[in-house]
Design a protein around this motif. Sequence first.
Motif, PDB file in Angstrom:
ATOM      1  N   THR A  28       0.817  -1.207   0.000  1.00  0.00           N
ATOM      2  CA  THR A  28       0.000   0.000   0.000  1.00  0.00           C
ATOM      3  C   THR A  28       0.852   1.257   0.000  1.00  0.00           C
ATOM      4  OG1 THR A  28      -0.145  -0.086   2.421  1.00  0.00           O
ATOM      5  CG2 THR A  28      -1.908  -1.144   1.155  1.00  0.00           C
ATOM      6  N   PHE A  29       2.031   1.185  -0.599  1.00  0.00           N
ATOM      7  CA  PHE A  29       2.938   2.330  -0.619  1.00  0.00           C
ATOM      8  C   PHE A  29       2.255   3.559  -1.173  1.00  0.00           C
ATOM      9  CE2 PHE A  29       6.772   4.661  -0.887  1.00  0.00           C
ATOM     10  CZ  PHE A  29       6.809   5.275  -2.132  1.00  0.00           C
ATOM     11  N   SER A  30       1.430   3.376  -2.188  1.00  0.00           N
ATOM     12  CA  SER A  30       0.816   4.529  -2.850  1.00  0.00           C
ATOM     13  C   SER A  30      -0.168   5.267  -1.957  1.00  0.00           C
ATOM     14  CB  SER A  30       0.118   4.095  -4.134  1.00  0.00           C
ATOM     15  OG  SER A  30      -0.900   3.165  -3.839  1.00  0.00           O
ATOM     16  N   SER A  31      -0.551   4.660  -0.835  1.00  0.00           N
ATOM     17  CA  SER A  31      -1.481   5.321   0.072  1.00  0.00           C
ATOM     18  C   SER A  31      -0.772   6.065   1.202  1.00  0.00           C
ATOM     19  CB  SER A  31      -2.460   4.304   0.667  1.00  0.00           C
ATOM     20  OG  SER A  31      -1.778   3.370   1.478  1.00  0.00           O
ATOM     21  N   TYR A  32       0.550   6.143   1.142  1.00  0.00           N
ATOM     22  CA  TYR A  32       1.321   6.822   2.177  1.00  0.00           C
ATOM     23  C   TYR A  32       1.844   8.158   1.670  1.00  0.00           C
ATOM     24  CZ  TYR A  32       1.511   2.672   5.158  1.00  0.00           C
ATOM     25  OH  TYR A  32       1.187   1.619   5.971  1.00  0.00           O
ATOM     26  N   ALA A  33       1.697   9.172   2.489  1.00  0.00           N
ATOM     27  CA  ALA A  33       2.463  10.389   2.266  1.00  0.00           C
ATOM     28  C   ALA A  33       3.913  10.085   2.629  1.00  0.00           C
ATOM     29  CB  ALA A  33       1.929  11.518   3.145  1.00  0.00           C
ATOM     30  N   MET A  34       4.841  10.681   1.903  1.00  0.00           N
ATOM     31  CA  MET A  34       6.259  10.420   2.125  1.00  0.00           C
ATOM     32  C   MET A  34       7.005  11.717   2.376  1.00  0.00           C
ATOM     33  SD  MET A  34       6.379   7.149   1.849  1.00  0.00           S
ATOM     34  CE  MET A  34       8.162   6.964   1.923  1.00  0.00           C
ATOM     35  N   GLY A  35       8.021  11.639   3.197  1.00  0.00           N
ATOM     36  CA  GLY A  35       8.786  12.839   3.506  1.00  0.00           C
ATOM     37  C   GLY A  35      10.258  12.549   3.715  1.00  0.00           C
ATOM     38  N   TRP A  36      11.037  13.610   3.682  1.00  0.00           N
ATOM     39  CA  TRP A  36      12.463  13.544   4.009  1.00  0.00           C
ATOM     40  C   TRP A  36      12.746  14.553   5.115  1.00  0.00           C
ATOM     41  CZ3 TRP A  36      15.919  10.034   2.232  1.00  0.00           C
ATOM     42  CH2 TRP A  36      15.607   9.330   1.067  1.00  0.00           C
ATOM     43  N   PHE A  37      13.505  14.119   6.089  1.00  0.00           N
ATOM     44  CA  PHE A  37      14.007  14.960   7.152  1.00  0.00           C
ATOM     45  C   PHE A  37      15.521  14.812   7.185  1.00  0.00           C
ATOM     46  CE2 PHE A  37      10.395  16.385   9.861  1.00  0.00           C
ATOM     47  CZ  PHE A  37       9.369  15.782   9.176  1.00  0.00           C
ATOM     48  N   ARG A  38      16.178  15.701   7.903  1.00  0.00           N
ATOM     49  CA  ARG A  38      17.619  15.559   8.076  1.00  0.00           C
ATOM     50  C   ARG A  38      18.021  16.040   9.469  1.00  0.00           C
ATOM     51  NH1 ARG A  38      19.732  20.301   3.895  1.00  0.00           N
ATOM     52  NH2 ARG A  38      19.106  22.110   5.163  1.00  0.00           N
ATOM     53  N   GLN A  39      19.132  15.491   9.933  1.00  0.00           N
ATOM     54  CA  GLN A  39      19.654  15.876  11.240  1.00  0.00           C
ATOM     55  C   GLN A  39      21.155  16.059  11.151  1.00  0.00           C
ATOM     56  OE1 GLN A  39      18.701  13.222  14.501  1.00  0.00           O
ATOM     57  NE2 GLN A  39      18.961  14.871  15.973  1.00  0.00           N
ATOM     58  N   ALA A  40      21.576  17.285  11.374  1.00  0.00           N
ATOM     59  CA  ALA A  40      22.999  17.610  11.390  1.00  0.00           C
ATOM     60  C   ALA A  40      23.550  17.399  12.798  1.00  0.00           C
ATOM     61  CB  ALA A  40      23.212  19.054  10.951  1.00  0.00           C
ATOM     62  N   PRO A  41      24.855  17.205  12.917  1.00  0.00           N
ATOM     63  CA  PRO A  41      25.447  16.988  14.251  1.00  0.00           C
ATOM     64  C   PRO A  41      25.119  18.136  15.200  1.00  0.00           C
ATOM     65  CG  PRO A  41      27.035  16.480  12.532  1.00  0.00           C
ATOM     66  CD  PRO A  41      25.853  17.104  11.847  1.00  0.00           C
ATOM     67  N   GLY A  42      24.627  17.774  16.366  1.00  0.00           N
ATOM     68  CA  GLY A  42      24.331  18.767  17.382  1.00  0.00           C
ATOM     69  C   GLY A  42      23.048  19.543  17.160  1.00  0.00           C
ATOM     70  N   LYS A  43      22.298  19.161  16.141  1.00  0.00           N
ATOM     71  CA  LYS A  43      21.054  19.885  15.838  1.00  0.00           C
ATOM     72  C   LYS A  43      19.862  18.947  15.872  1.00  0.00           C
ATOM     73  CE  LYS A  43      23.122  23.538  13.018  1.00  0.00           C
ATOM     74  NZ  LYS A  43      23.038  24.280  11.722  1.00  0.00           N
ATOM     75  N   GLU A  44      18.671  19.537  15.956  1.00  0.00           N
ATOM     76  CA  GLU A  44      17.456  18.743  15.926  1.00  0.00           C
ATOM     77  C   GLU A  44      17.154  18.317  14.492  1.00  0.00           C
ATOM     78  OE1 GLU A  44      15.129  20.720  19.752  1.00  0.00           O
ATOM     79  OE2 GLU A  44      14.322  20.948  17.735  1.00  0.00           O
ATOM     80  N   ARG A  45      16.395  17.247  14.390  1.00  0.00           N
ATOM     81  CA  ARG A  45      15.970  16.794  13.067  1.00  0.00           C
ATOM     82  C   ARG A  45      15.021  17.827  12.474  1.00  0.00           C
ATOM     83  NH1 ARG A  45      14.751  10.518  12.558  1.00  0.00           N
ATOM     84  NH2 ARG A  45      13.212  10.987  14.182  1.00  0.00           N
ATOM     85  N   GLU A  46      15.211  18.111  11.193  1.00  0.00           N
ATOM     86  CA  GLU A  46      14.396  19.131  10.545  1.00  0.00           C
ATOM     87  C   GLU A  46      13.786  18.626   9.248  1.00  0.00           C
ATOM     88  OE1 GLU A  46      16.757  22.524   9.461  1.00  0.00           O
ATOM     89  OE2 GLU A  46      17.950  21.411   8.011  1.00  0.00           O
ATOM     90  N   PHE A  47      12.644  19.191   8.928  1.00  0.00           N
ATOM     91  CA  PHE A  47      11.919  18.856   7.704  1.00  0.00           C
ATOM     92  C   PHE A  47      12.690  19.321   6.482  1.00  0.00           C
ATOM     93  CE2 PHE A  47       8.406  18.231   4.916  1.00  0.00           C
ATOM     94  CZ  PHE A  47       8.345  19.334   4.095  1.00  0.00           C
ATOM     95  N   VAL A  48      12.663  18.489   5.442  1.00  0.00           N
ATOM     96  CA  VAL A  48      13.291  18.841   4.178  1.00  0.00           C
ATOM     97  C   VAL A  48      12.249  18.936   3.058  1.00  0.00           C
ATOM     98  CG1 VAL A  48      14.937  18.116   2.405  1.00  0.00           C
ATOM     99  CG2 VAL A  48      15.481  17.777   4.829  1.00  0.00           C
ATOM    100  N   ALA A  49      11.482  17.866   2.866  1.00  0.00           N
ATOM    101  CA  ALA A  49      10.525  17.842   1.761  1.00  0.00           C
ATOM    102  C   ALA A  49       9.475  16.770   2.021  1.00  0.00           C
ATOM    103  CB  ALA A  49      11.235  17.571   0.442  1.00  0.00           C
ATOM    104  N   ALA A  50       8.332  16.892   1.356  1.00  0.00           N
ATOM    105  CA  ALA A  50       7.278  15.899   1.463  1.00  0.00           C
ATOM    106  C   ALA A  50       6.510  15.838   0.157  1.00  0.00           C
ATOM    107  CB  ALA A  50       6.337  16.222   2.626  1.00  0.00           C
ATOM    108  N   ILE A  51       5.846  14.691  -0.033  1.00  0.00           N
ATOM    109  CA  ILE A  51       5.090  14.485  -1.265  1.00  0.00           C
ATOM    110  C   ILE A  51       3.824  13.715  -0.929  1.00  0.00           C
ATOM    111  CG2 ILE A  51       6.326  12.342  -1.836  1.00  0.00           C
ATOM    112  CD1 ILE A  51       6.216  13.304  -4.800  1.00  0.00           C
ATOM    113  N   SER A  52       2.737  14.039  -1.613  1.00  0.00           N
ATOM    114  CA  SER A  52       1.456  13.401  -1.357  1.00  0.00           C
ATOM    115  C   SER A  52       1.396  12.018  -1.979  1.00  0.00           C
ATOM    116  CB  SER A  52       0.326  14.268  -1.910  1.00  0.00           C
ATOM    117  OG  SER A  52       0.505  14.460  -3.312  1.00  0.00           O
ATOM    118  N   TRP A  53       0.277  11.306  -1.703  1.00  0.00           N
ATOM    119  CA  TRP A  53       0.139   9.919  -2.131  1.00  0.00           C
ATOM    120  C   TRP A  53       0.460   9.716  -3.606  1.00  0.00           C
ATOM    121  CZ3 TRP A  53      -5.480   9.681   0.106  1.00  0.00           C
ATOM    122  CH2 TRP A  53      -5.415   9.615   1.479  1.00  0.00           C
ATOM    123  N   ILE A  54      -0.187  10.498  -4.456  1.00  0.00           N
ATOM    124  CA  ILE A  54      -0.015  10.302  -5.887  1.00  0.00           C
ATOM    125  C   ILE A  54       1.141  11.127  -6.422  1.00  0.00           C
ATOM    126  CG2 ILE A  54      -1.189  10.481  -8.133  1.00  0.00           C
ATOM    127  CD1 ILE A  54      -3.809  10.060  -6.718  1.00  0.00           C
ATOM    128  N   GLY A  55       1.606  12.070  -5.636  1.00  0.00           N
ATOM    129  CA  GLY A  55       2.748  12.862  -6.065  1.00  0.00           C
ATOM    130  C   GLY A  55       2.372  14.200  -6.654  1.00  0.00           C
TER     131      GLY A  55
END
Length: 127
Positions: A28-55
Motif C-alpha cells: 500500500t505504498f501509494s497510500s502513504y504520504a512520504m517525507g524527508w528529514f535531516r539531522q545535522a550533528p548537534g542539531k534537531e531533526r528538521e523537515f526537508v521535503a514531502a510528497i502526497s500519495w499520488i505525487g
Amino acid sequence: QVQLVESGGGLVQAGGSLRLSCAASGRTFSSYAMGWFRQAPGKEREFVAAISWIGGNTYYADSVKGRFTISRDNAKNTVYLQMIALKPEDTAVYYCAADRKPIATMPIMDESAWNYWGQGTQVTVSS
C-alpha cells in the motif's frame, strides 16, 4: 505497516549533486504520504521535503527550495530526493518518513506527525 530503507548518501563537494532513494516495503505504498528529514550533528531533526500519495503535491523547506526535488515512483515503491547545488550546511543524516494520513491534514514539518522512519543515510558536503 511499512518499512523504509534509504540509500544514495555519500561524500560530495560543494556544488555537487546526489540522489537519495527510499525503498518501502508493503503493498500500500501509494497510500502513504512520504517525507524527508535531516539531522545535522548537534542539531534537531528538521523537515526537508514531502510528497502526497499520488505525487501531485510537494512541499519543501525554504532552505532547499530550488535545489532539492522530491518525487516518487509508486510502481517501484520508492521515493527520491534529488539534490543539486549542495552546500556544506546540507551535511546531515537524511531520513525517509511515511504516514497514511492525508498530507493536507498533517503538520508535515513536525516529525511527530510521521509514524514510520528509515534508518537514515549520511550526506557529507565538503567545502
